[in-house]
Scaffold this active site. Sequence first.
Site, PDB file in Angstrom:
ATOM      1  N   ASP A  84     -64.532  19.041 -49.728  1.00 56.49           N
ATOM      2  CA  ASP A  84     -64.464  17.803 -50.512  1.00 56.49           C
ATOM      3  C   ASP A  84     -65.710  16.997 -50.157  1.00 56.49           C
ATOM      4  O   ASP A  84     -65.844  16.481 -49.050  1.00 56.49           O
ATOM      5  CB  ASP A  84     -63.170  17.038 -50.167  1.00 56.49           C
ATOM      6  CG  ASP A  84     -62.984  15.807 -51.030  1.00 56.49           C
ATOM      7  OD1 ASP A  84     -64.001  15.226 -51.457  1.00 56.49           O
ATOM      8  OD2 ASP A  84     -61.829  15.408 -51.256  1.00 56.49           O
ATOM      9  N   LYS A  94     -65.693   8.262 -57.708  1.00 60.46           N
ATOM     10  CA  LYS A  94     -66.444   7.558 -56.655  1.00 60.46           C
ATOM     11  C   LYS A  94     -67.944   7.522 -56.965  1.00 60.46           C
ATOM     12  O   LYS A  94     -68.324   7.049 -58.014  1.00 60.46           O
ATOM     13  CB  LYS A  94     -66.138   8.193 -55.305  1.00 60.46           C
ATOM     14  CG  LYS A  94     -64.657   8.562 -55.112  1.00 60.46           C
ATOM     15  CD  LYS A  94     -63.731   7.362 -55.200  1.00 60.46           C
ATOM     16  CE  LYS A  94     -62.322   7.791 -54.857  1.00 60.46           C
ATOM     17  NZ  LYS A  94     -61.272   7.115 -55.566  1.00 60.46           N
TER      18      LYS A  94
HETATM   19  O1  P1T Z   1     -58.418   9.284 -56.940  1.00 61.71           O
HETATM   20  P1  P1T Z   1     -58.827  10.653 -57.381  1.00 61.71           P
HETATM   21  O2  P1T Z   1     -59.953  10.674 -58.354  1.00 61.71           O
HETATM   22  O3  P1T Z   1     -57.671  11.502 -57.794  1.00 61.71           O
HETATM   23  O4  P1T Z   1     -59.474  11.370 -56.089  1.00 61.71           O
HETATM   24  C1  P1T Z   1     -58.755  11.748 -54.965  1.00 61.71           C
HETATM   25  C2  P1T Z   1     -59.667  11.792 -53.764  1.00 61.71           C
HETATM   26  C3  P1T Z   1     -60.098  13.018 -53.307  1.00 61.71           C
HETATM   27  N1  P1T Z   1     -60.937  13.125 -52.243  1.00 61.71           N
HETATM   28  C4  P1T Z   1     -61.354  12.032 -51.582  1.00 61.71           C
HETATM   29  C5  P1T Z   1     -62.248  12.191 -50.393  1.00 61.71           C
HETATM   30  C6  P1T Z   1     -60.956  10.760 -52.001  1.00 61.71           C
HETATM   31  O5  P1T Z   1     -61.413   9.698 -51.320  1.00 61.71           O
HETATM   32  C7  P1T Z   1     -60.091  10.624 -53.115  1.00 61.71           C
HETATM   33  C8  P1T Z   1     -59.604   9.295 -53.587  1.00 61.71           C
HETATM   34  N2  P1T Z   1     -59.738   8.269 -52.654  1.00 61.71           N
HETATM   35  C9  P1T Z   1     -59.379   6.973 -52.821  1.00 61.71           C
HETATM   36  C10 P1T Z   1     -58.827   6.492 -53.939  1.00 61.71           C
HETATM   37  C11 P1T Z   1     -59.618   6.080 -51.667  1.00 61.71           C
HETATM   38  O6  P1T Z   1     -59.643   4.842 -51.823  1.00 61.71           O
HETATM   39  O7  P1T Z   1     -59.840   6.605 -50.574  1.00 61.71           O
END
Ligand code: P1T
Length: 385
Positions: free
Chosen positions: A175, A200
């Site tokens: 990831d 992000k």
């Molecule tokens: O929220 P989404 O697009 O489904 O992504 C999930 C996700 C996956 N991997 C990492 C490292 C992440 O940080 C996230 C989502 N994180 C947040 C919403 C947060 O505030 O940490």
Amino acid sequence: MDGRQHFETIAVHAGVHPDPSNGAIMTPIFATSTYVQKSPGHHQGYDYSRTNNPTRTALEESLAALEGGKHALATSSGCTATDIIMHLLDSGDEVISCDDVYGGTSRLFRTIWSRLGVKTHFIDMCSISPAAVTNAKTRVIWIETPTNPLLKVIDIGKICSWAQTQSPRPLVVVDNTFASPYFQKPLALGADIVLHSTTKYLNGHSDVVGGALVVNDDELRKRLHHVQNSMGGIAGPFDSWLVLRGIKTLALRMQRHEQNATAIARFLEKHPKVERVLYPGLSSHPQYAVAKQQMSGFGGMVTFFMKGDMGNARKFLESIKVFSLAESLGGVESLVDHPAIMTHASIPPETRAKLGISDSLVRLSVGIENAEDLMGDLDQALRAS
Ligand code: P1T
């Protein structure tokens, strides 16, 4: 796109081709669910938008090029991207995951996939090798680096080299959401799949929820696309367009995120109200040497422990003005998060305590605003705490 081009050039151009019918330089938003066929089965590469869509194709070409991969799939969220990988597994298979992962990823492993018969072992991959818990059922090694929210840095190359000696060989997933492809290229270090929450840094403007998978292997792409097409977790054309648009400024944004985060990490390290700062670019970070070796920069996330208790943390979080108290990260605007109550609340309290996600832990997503303004804001809120 020419593999010899630099990141900034790829970010602006990869996947983007002038429209052949009118020369439009920007990829149109192909808001269409279906495509007219000349005769049954004779179409122009597109038959139904769950399977593929030209705007999504443009984004996927861009994402693949940014990660130095061959194929990408753009998904409806980062969690969908995780779920698609998990659908490659059968009941009885096992996953080894780093212990500090996004709360939603942990929730998916612990509450959904465990019920379906896929067990996940969570280990601290900075100090324990997956070799210690691997067995004949191990199918996936799940690495998030830097981790969310403790910013641990895991040696991707070392784990991939070990995985390649195993039989059956587990897939190594990285990831790469926190580093972004600007600062870290897991495929070049031997990973099989790179995962992103495009919500992000890739999109960068806090106006999309999306995800992505990037791979080099044709067969693996086929298996992942089969799952995605069967379950339907796709990025829609408008969201694809927004992420594609965001990517064009990724390099510039990441440079500024890092510059500001470095200044803030150093400032917080000296602040009397701060107990400890975690930032991969500080020489005090436990995995500073690994970070320097596998990343070309350290990103925009800073985590710190405040002195005092929840009362102090609450006062700080209620006093902050330029930073917004909100979940998520990676947008141009600075955000502050309280992981124990917000993003990682779904992790059982005893597990959170073991990991060190305490009530005094605060996570910053440092934006691209003026660094002095951001430090001034942190200072006034810390003093009020
Ligand atoms: O929220 P989404 O697009 O489904 O992504 C999930 C996700 C996956 N991997 C990492 C490292 C992440 O940080 C996230 C989502 N994180 C947040 C919403 C947060 O505030 O940490």
